[in-house]
Design an enzyme around this catalytic site. Structure first.
Site, PDB file in Angstrom:
ATOM      1  N   ASP A 123     -75.993  61.843  -2.412  1.00 53.84           N
ATOM      2  CA  ASP A 123     -75.937  60.523  -1.966  1.00 53.84           C
ATOM      3  C   ASP A 123     -76.956  59.611  -2.656  1.00 53.84           C
ATOM      4  OD1 ASP A 123     -76.436  58.220  -0.367  1.00 53.84           O
ATOM      5  OD2 ASP A 123     -77.066  59.203   1.413  1.00 53.84           O
ATOM      6  N   LEU A 124     -76.508  58.654  -3.497  1.00 50.27           N
ATOM      7  CA  LEU A 124     -77.205  58.016  -4.346  1.00 50.27           C
ATOM      8  C   LEU A 124     -78.260  57.009  -3.516  1.00 50.27           C
ATOM      9  CD1 LEU A 124     -74.715  56.722  -7.037  1.00 50.27           C
ATOM     10  CD2 LEU A 124     -76.301  58.738  -7.255  1.00 50.27           C
ATOM     11  N   SER A 152     -64.958  54.110  -6.147  1.00 54.79           N
ATOM     12  CA  SER A 152     -63.810  53.766  -7.140  1.00 54.79           C
ATOM     13  C   SER A 152     -63.562  52.214  -6.696  1.00 54.79           C
ATOM     14  CB  SER A 152     -62.661  54.642  -6.525  1.00 54.79           C
ATOM     15  OG  SER A 152     -62.137  54.359  -5.126  1.00 54.79           O
ATOM     16  N   SER A 160     -67.205  50.622 -17.023  1.00 56.82           N
ATOM     17  CA  SER A 160     -65.748  50.527 -17.096  1.00 56.82           C
ATOM     18  C   SER A 160     -65.191  49.551 -17.736  1.00 56.82           C
ATOM     19  CB  SER A 160     -65.230  50.473 -15.636  1.00 56.82           C
ATOM     20  OG  SER A 160     -64.003  50.336 -15.300  1.00 56.82           O
ATOM     21  N   TYR A 192     -65.178  45.793  -8.137  1.00 56.92           N
ATOM     22  CA  TYR A 192     -65.907  47.055  -8.847  1.00 56.92           C
ATOM     23  C   TYR A 192     -66.154  46.634 -10.156  1.00 56.92           C
ATOM     24  CZ  TYR A 192     -65.441  51.551 -11.425  1.00 56.92           C
ATOM     25  OH  TYR A 192     -65.865  52.745 -12.090  1.00 56.92           O
ATOM     26  N   LYS A 231     -70.211  47.003 -12.093  1.00 53.76           N
ATOM     27  CA  LYS A 231     -70.401  47.680 -13.305  1.00 53.76           C
ATOM     28  C   LYS A 231     -71.017  46.746 -14.367  1.00 53.76           C
ATOM     29  CE  LYS A 231     -68.829  51.811 -12.892  1.00 53.76           C
ATOM     30  NZ  LYS A 231     -69.580  52.829 -12.910  1.00 53.76           N
ATOM     31  N   SER A 270     -54.056  60.954 -10.862  1.00 54.43           N
ATOM     32  CA  SER A 270     -52.825  61.602 -10.322  1.00 54.43           C
ATOM     33  C   SER A 270     -51.625  60.921 -11.252  1.00 54.43           C
ATOM     34  CB  SER A 270     -52.739  60.977  -8.823  1.00 54.43           C
ATOM     35  OG  SER A 270     -52.431  59.567  -8.760  1.00 54.43           O
TER      36      SER A 270
END
Length: 176
Positions: free
Chosen positions: A1-2, A25, A62, A86, A90, A119
Site C-alpha cells: 500500500d503506497l 492502471s 509511461s 493516467y 505520470k 492479455s
C-alpha cells in the site's frame, strides 16, 4: 500500500536503489484510484527514499505521458502530451522526480515504458491502433532493460523511452 508511509519507510531502509513499478492502471477512476496510488503513493516513495538516504531511483513512467499512438514525426523526451488522467499522473511524477534530483541529489532515471500487454485481447487491441505495434514492449525486453539500468552508472536525472525493436524508421529521440 503506497499510502502507508510508515511501511514504505521500513521497506526502503538500507536500500541502494529503488525501482518503482507500482501504479494504478490507466483505466482506473482518477480520484479514488489514480490519485492515491499514482500521486500520493509516488510522493510517499520518493519522500521515504529521501529520508532513508537512498541515492538512486529508477521510475517507471509511461509512453501515455506523450500521446504516441499513430505518431510518425520525431518524438522527443521533452514531449508532454498526456493521453488521459493516467498519463497526467505520470507527468506529475516525472516532475516530482526531477525536483527530488535538484533539491535532494537523488539520481533518478525516468523510463517512459512502451505498451507492456497484459492479455491476448489487449495485444490484439494494440495491433489494431495506428502505430500501436511500434509502442510494444515485450516482457523479456522490459526485464533486460531494467537489468541494464541497474548495471549502468547513474545519471543525475534522465528521461528515456523503452520499446521493443521497431520495424521501420525510428521516430524516438533519446536526447533532450
Amino acid at each position: 500500500d503506497l499510502t502507508d508511509f510508515k511501511s514504505l519507510q521500513k521497506a526502503v531502509n538500507d536500500v541502494d536503489c529503488i525501482i518503482h513499478l507500482a501504479a494504478c492502471s490507466d483505466d482506473a477512476d482518477f480520484i479514488s484510484k489514480l490519485v492515491p496510488s499514482n500521486v500520493i503513493g509516488v510522493f510517499n516513495v520518493f519522500e521515504a527514499a529521501r529520508i532513508a538516504g537512498v541515492k538512486r531511483f529508477i521510475f517507471a513512467s509511461s509512453c501515455q505521458s506523450a500521446d504516441l499512438v499513430g505518431k510518425k514525426e520525431h518524438i522527443s523526451v521533452n514531449d508532454r502530451f498526456p493521453t488521459d488522467h493516467y498519463g497526467l499522473t505520470k507527468l506529475w511524477a516525472e516532475d516530482l522526480a526531477q525536483m527530488y534530483t535538484r533539491r535532494f541529489g537523488i539520481a533518478v532515471l525516468v523510463i517512459r515504458l512502451g505498451w507492456v500487454v497484459r492479455s491476448l485481447s489487449e495485444f490484439e487491441h494494440m495491433k489494431s491502433l495506428p502505430g500501436g505495434k511500434e509502442l510494444f514492449l515485450s516482457h523479456n525486453d522490459l526485464r533486460e532493460f531494467f537489468r541494464c539500468c541497474l548495471h549502468s552508472p547513474p545519471t543525475p536525472f534522465s528521461i528515456v523511452y523503452a520499446f521493443s525493436k521497431q520495424k521501420g524508421p525510428e521516430i524516438f529521440d533519446m536526447e533532450p
